[in-house]
Every structure is written in structure tokens, then in C-alpha cells.
Design an enzyme around this catalytic site. Structure first.
Site, PDB file in Angstrom:
ATOM      1  N   GLY B  24       5.405 -40.329  69.345  1.00  0.00           N
ATOM      2  CA  GLY B  24       6.442 -41.178  69.922  1.00  0.00           C
ATOM      3  C   GLY B  24       6.037 -42.646  69.906  1.00  0.00           C
ATOM      4  N   PHE B 107      10.260 -29.604  76.672  1.00  0.00           N
ATOM      5  CA  PHE B 107      10.841 -30.528  77.656  1.00  0.00           C
ATOM      6  C   PHE B 107      12.314 -30.829  77.384  1.00  0.00           C
ATOM      7  CE2 PHE B 107       6.575 -32.913  78.607  1.00  0.00           C
ATOM      8  CZ  PHE B 107       6.022 -31.712  79.015  1.00  0.00           C
ATOM      9  N   LYS B 215       5.888 -25.028  59.533  1.00  0.00           N
ATOM     10  CA  LYS B 215       4.622 -25.375  58.880  1.00  0.00           C
ATOM     11  C   LYS B 215       3.451 -25.243  59.839  1.00  0.00           C
ATOM     12  CE  LYS B 215       4.382 -29.617  60.851  1.00  0.00           C
ATOM     13  NZ  LYS B 215       3.560 -30.777  61.086  1.00  0.00           N
TER      14      LYS B 215
END
Lengths: 402, 402
Positions: B24, B107, B215
Site C-alpha cells: 500500500g 479486512f 500464484k
């Protein structure tokens, strides 16, 4: 009928391996374990050896037959007692109906000339050879060369196959490419498959063969930090393509030729761009090539294996460490003990095809690898290069291939 | 209209990054460089920070705003002075028309519940989140969750993106997946692209998002030498498939569970088998998924990057070194400093989907990863497992997906 064929089940297949380098010896070992196992094959596997005199004064073929090891190209590995080394090419091939070709690619034309008319009419061939012959009239695949010169059908076997790992029976996969005859393909699969060597067949000779050839070019890129220099060009080209109608993006490239040490993201990006160019190039050359072939062992897996540790990588690393001051020929001689570095010559051949057909700008990675290999691309050239406007119409027209 | 919007060009896009972990923070840095550069974006990038009190006693958001660094999750990297950390979620999202979601996937449901009805009606979202929510009625992609809960369109961005490498501006690529609106996709591409971060867009949200999720499961396989034990099963299954009508191949598997140290061939084979299962799984779930998506950065490149050095790999290595005696939870806490290991939970979720739909046998790699992770697969179980006859009709029916 040759004397050795007496008292036999008449339909048993006889296998000859033409070539006895590192990979050829491992192939003979794989095959020899299966000819003993399956009654449809004659036990003996004949292996043509390009005769050499060893430092001891002995002949290589004699040592192989005495010790059951290829002491020069695969030391320490028993090939199987049913492998018979034969330095006489004509004699080695004349009784076989299954011919496995695994020599350096530049030898194949001469070998074909030598054995034409001397092989069985019902012979089937498979090529394990990576590389292609480029002539004035265009590229010629090795499988095509074999079919045209010898008048026999030819499959190919390619894959993530570092020979020394298969020699010690680490799990690997491979892909057989065939043209029409699925039964023959399955026979080849049976001949090569072992519990540690998983082979699958796909109907796409050219796709499989080109994978095996072209991945060597990409491996040089992935092994060569100098190629970081090429990425700005690649980036700008594609970025302009995306946003050609949009004035917001400038073309300043300051700062992004700084880092010469690649991260894993960068290596993965180069492999991916390389795979994309492999696919695009193959499909431009042969419309029959299938996208899915690039998901097989011969495609993505072989590319990864080769980029992680193949001989191209080894030399490219050394090339980059020496700042391009020592040639690939020199490094090849020093690092590979007589083995050939295929990526450099393939890059040249691919470049010739691209140049001849006006496709250079469509393949920035392939093109740049060759130009770095021959020392034509100094760092300063990149900046000028990246200022060229890409030929948009050409790129647009090729979008289907990417 | 909020006070901060006075005296502005009215149509400027305002971006908020929801999440401030490692990835982020890097995303905020990328975005912040572009909002300054392009007049179509408002300079300020708001970043919602899940507030934490640092050992110093200070609040994380305050330190980020004072130092311009995320000292906990991306130390040493300046985010850009136009990044504003905001611990108040409602306040952080309310003015934005471009919402970038980059939180741990577990979340997201709570975040959506909290902000529903409090965001702009014209907001567009993009998810950088890897993982999915599995419910009784089936899997739910994060982009779908966002669209359903918030009533807004949602693109995804995935790719070969080790955050710390992008943070130091090493060349990387990424893929934006979009549903219909190409213009929005191009706006996201512009927001994220920098000279060292090359983004391309493909019309395949589900394919791109599933790549980013699945993946992580493969990376555990590639990082975990224990998985060598699974290969015999895989091999036998497929070999039987090829030669079911042929009695020549026996099923003895002696000798090929010996070598636990993987070679590069083996690693490449696992990555390839993993990519194949990723593609097959995605296409079974969503018929709209395109093969070519797996050739994009989100597919093959991200898989390679993650297998070469991602956090899943790191923990799987440690897991294998400890012979499975320490749990993934323990290792995660020890090795990842608060970051989540997504492969283990994704493997569990994928397993639940496979189990629910009766597809376990079609996905031996995915299945085995989960069974190893939860300690249900002792080495001895493999032998029994491999003796099961594969469900041939099912496998045959699925050939199109491979």
C-alpha cells in the site's frame, strides 16, 4: 538383414542416438532404460560418437563401451549396458527405424548429406536439437531439414531439461511436438518417459521446436544485466502505443537506466517479455503455432530453467561482469569446455530473419540481445534509440500476436 | 463539498489509498508521483492508515505525516510530500472518486460495511488485494465483493510486484484487469505507470485477480521441497491418462521419491504445473477468463517472481527445513513481522472450492499444497494416494482447460 537381427521378434523397433554430447548421453540413458523394459523395442541402443582421442590416448567410443560412461561429456553416469557407442555413422544408423538426432545444430546438414539413402525407408526421426539454419530463402527448422534431406517424418522433443539434472534422475518434464501421426508421437513418449522424466505430446512441431531455440536468446537477456539498458526503449515504445492519443505522458527517461542490478521483478519481466516475443515470432513464421504450446514444458518451463541456470546465463553473467570487453566466443571457450553457447548464434539468426522481413522494431528484446552480443550497442546508443518513433501501424497490426 | 476542495479545477480526480502496509505504501508512492505530474489528478493522495502505536509511543499516522515515510512497513522510502496519512477511514474515503484498496483480504468485508453509503456515487475502485473470500455459496473475488457491497465498478491491479523492489525503482511490470470500461482502465494505468513501473490493461478482471491469488499457492509448492513427494502421484496420474489403453507401462514408483533437493528443472516443472492449474481453475470458475491473461505480468511473471523470492517461498523454505514440525502460523509470526502469508490461507480456500465442487483430483498440486500445509499429508500417505485410480472421465472432460 544385418547379422545382429537374427533370431528376433521381427517388428521390434531399433533405436539409434545420433550424437553423444552431454544431452545426447542423457537421452541414451533414458532410452536404454525403456528399451530393456518394453518388449516392443530392441534392447540395444546404438549411439553414434563423433570420435575423439582422449588425453589418455584412448578413443572416446572405446572408453564408453568399456566403462559404460561418457567420460568426457557425462562423467560419473552409467548409460546402461545396452548402450553401444559406434564411431561409424553409416553403420550406426543403417538398422535403426527410430533415429534420435542430438548434435550441435550446425552439424546436422553435413550428417544428413552423409546418411541420405543409407537409412531404413520406414525410419522415423526425432530431433532434440536446438537452433535453426538460416538461409537466403528464410529460416529452416532442424526437423524440416531432416524431413527434406532424408525423406522421413520428424518429431521434436524439447523441455526444461538441464541434462545433468536428468542424469541424476531429478524430476523433469519434456514436450514432444508432432505433425500428424499421434501414434508415432506416443511411441516417442514411451521411449523417453521414465518416472523422473515426464513427457507429453502436442501437435505443433514448429511451436515446440521454436521454443527450444528461442529461449536461449531470452536466457542471455535474463543473464545479462546490461539489458536493463534496453528496458527504457521497450517501455517507451509500448507506453506510446497505449497513450498515443494522450498528451499527458512525457518522454523524459531520466533516472531509469541507473540501477544495473536486477531485482526479481525485473528478471521476471524480461522472461515474460521474452516469452511474448517467442510466441509472436513463432506465430509470424508459422500460422499453425498454438498459444498453448507456450504453457508446455518446452515453453514457460524451459525458459525458466534456462534463465535460472543454463549455460547461456553463465556466459551472459560473465559477459556483463566484464563490461562487454571479452567476447562471447572467448567466454564460451573458457567456461563451457567445448560445449556450444546456442543463444548467441540463435540471436544472430533470429536477427537476420527479423531484419530480412522488416520486423526488427516488433521484437525489441531479440534485437537488443543480438546488438549487445556483437558489441554494436553501447549504452549511449540507447538514448538515441529510444527517441525513435515506433512504427505504429506495424505494431498495431501485430497486436494479435502478443 | 469538503473545504479542501475550494478553488480547484472541478473535474480533477481525487485518489485515496485504503491501506498502508508494504505494498500500500509503495502504491501511494507511485500514485503520488503521477498526481503531481498530470493535471487531471488532484495533487494530494490520501492514505488510510490502520492506526498503530509505535514502540516510541507515537501514532503511526503522525509519524508518516511528519517524516513522509511509513517507518513500520516501508522504512527508508519517501512517499512523496503529497501523501497524507489519515487514520479516519470515513474521512479518508469521502471525497475520493478513485479508491485504491490494498489491505489484507480478510479486512475487506469489514471495510466495505464501514464505508458503504459514505463514498461518492461516481467513485471508481481498484483492488490490489490478493486472496478471495470463500463462502457457502462459492468463492467471492475481492473485486466482486467491492462492487456488490459498495455498488461501484472495480478494476484490479496485479503483477510481478515485490513491493520493496518497486520502492527502490527497479523495473517492474503490472497488469490492470477491467470489466467493460476501457477508459477507466486507461486512467488507472496512467495513475500507476512510471518509467520503472510499466502497466498494461486487459479486459479480464477475474483472470487477472485469480492470477494474483493463486500464484501464492504455487509459490509454496516451489518453495517447499516436501512437495517433491507429490510428484509421483501427479506423474502416474497423467501417465496413466496418456497410456490407459497400453499395458506396457507399470505403476512401480520405486526410486523417484528419493531426491528431496530440487533441481532447476523440477522447480520449473512445478511452476509450469502450477500455472496450468491456475489457468484451469480460473476457467472452470469463470468461462470468460482468457488464456492470454496468463502470459501477462499478473500471470507467468508474477508466478516467477513470487516463486523466486516472495514471502510464501521464505516461509515454505523454513517449513521444509523444519520438517513440517513448526506450523506456518508460527513461522509467519517469526519471519514476516506482521505481514500475512497469503498462500496458506488461499490454499485452504481453493481446497474448499475444489472439495465442494468435486474437483480435488483435477488439481493435484493445489490439493497437495493444502494437505501439506495442514500436516495431513505424511510421506507415507503419498504411496497410498498414488495407487488410487484417477477419475478418468472427469480428467478427460477437463482436457480443454489444460
Amino acid at each position: 538383414m544385418a547379422p545382429s537381427l537374427e533370431n528376433e521378434v521381427p517388428n521390434k523397433s531399433r533405436v539409434t542416438v545420433v550424437g553423444s554430447g552431454n544431452w545426447g548421453s542423457v537421452a541414451a540413458k533414458l532410452i536404454a532404460s525403456n528399451t530393456l523394459k518394453f518388449p516392443s523395442f530392441h534392447d540395444e541402443v546404438r549411439m553414434w560418437v563423433f570420435e575423439e582421442t582422449l588425453p589418455s590416448g584412448e578413443k572416446l567410443s572405446e572408453v564408453i563401451n568399456r566403462t559404460n560412461e561418457n567420460v568426457k561429456y557425462l562423467p560419473g553416469i552409467k548409460l546402461g549396458k545396452n548402450v553401444v557407442a559406434d564411431p561409424d555413422l553409416d553403420h550406426a544408423v543403417r538398422d535403426a527405424n527410430m533415429l534420435v538426432f542430438v548434435t550441435p545444430h550446425q552439424f546436422m546438414e553435413g550428417i544428413c548429406r552423409k546418411i541420405v539413402g543409407k537409412i531404413r525407408e520406414d525410419a522415423e526421426a526425432i530431433s532434440l536439437i536446438k537452433g535453426m539454419e538460416v538461409k537466403m530463402e528464410g529460416p529452416c527448422m532442424i526437423s524440416t531439414l531432416i524431413t527434406e534431406q532424408l525423406g522421413i517424418n520428424c518429431c521434436v522433443l524439447m523441455g526444461a531439461n538441464i541434462a545433468n539434472e536428468i542424469a541424476v534422475e531429478k524430476f523433469s518434464e519434456a514436450t514432444v511436438g508432432y505433425r500428424q501421426n499421434k501414434e508415432i508421437a506416443e511411441k516417442w513418449v514411451r521411449l523417453f518417459s521414465t518416472p523422473y522424466f515426464m513427457v507429453t505430446a502436442v501437435q505443433d512441431v514448429e511451436g515446440v521446436e521454436l521454443c527450444g531455440t528461442l529461449k536461449n536468446v531470452v536466457a542471455i537477456a535474463a543473464g545479462c544485466d546490461l539489458l536493463m539498458l534496453f528496458l527504457p526503449f521497450y517501455f517507451l515504445k509500448h507506453f506510446q502505443l497505449l497513450f498515443l492519443s494522450n498528451g499527458e505522458f512525457g518522454t523524459d527517461s531520466t533516472g531509469f537506466v541507473d540501477g544495473l542490478e536486477m531485482g526479481n521483478n525485473t528478471k521476471a519481466a524480461i522472461m515474460r517479455i521474452g516469452l511474448r516475443e517467442m510466441k509472436a515470432f513463432s506465430k509470424l513464421l508459422f500460422s499453425s503455432v498454438k498459444d498453448n504450446t507456450f504453457f508446455e514444458s518446452c515453453g514457460v518451463a524451459d525458459l525458466i530453467t534456462t534463465c535460472l541456470g543454463g549455460r547461456n546465463r553463465k556466459c551472459a553473467d560473465a559477459f556483463a561482469r566484464n563490461g562487454g570487453k571479452r567476447s562471447f566466443d572467448e567466454l564460451e571457450a573458457e567456461l563451457l569446455q567445448g560445449q556450444k553457447l546456442q543463444g548467441v548464434s540463435t540471436a544472430k539468426e533470429v536477427y537476420e530473419v527479423l531484419n530480412h522481413r522488416g520486423w526488427l522494431e516488433l521484437f525489441p528484446l531479440f534485437t537488443t540481445v543480438h546488438e549487445i552480443c556483437i558489441g554494436h550497442l553501447p549504452p549511449s546508443a540507447i538514448v538515441e534509440y529510444s527517441e525513435h518513433t515506433p512504427k505504429f501501424s506495424l505494431l498495431e497490426g501485430s497486436a494479435q500476436f502478443y
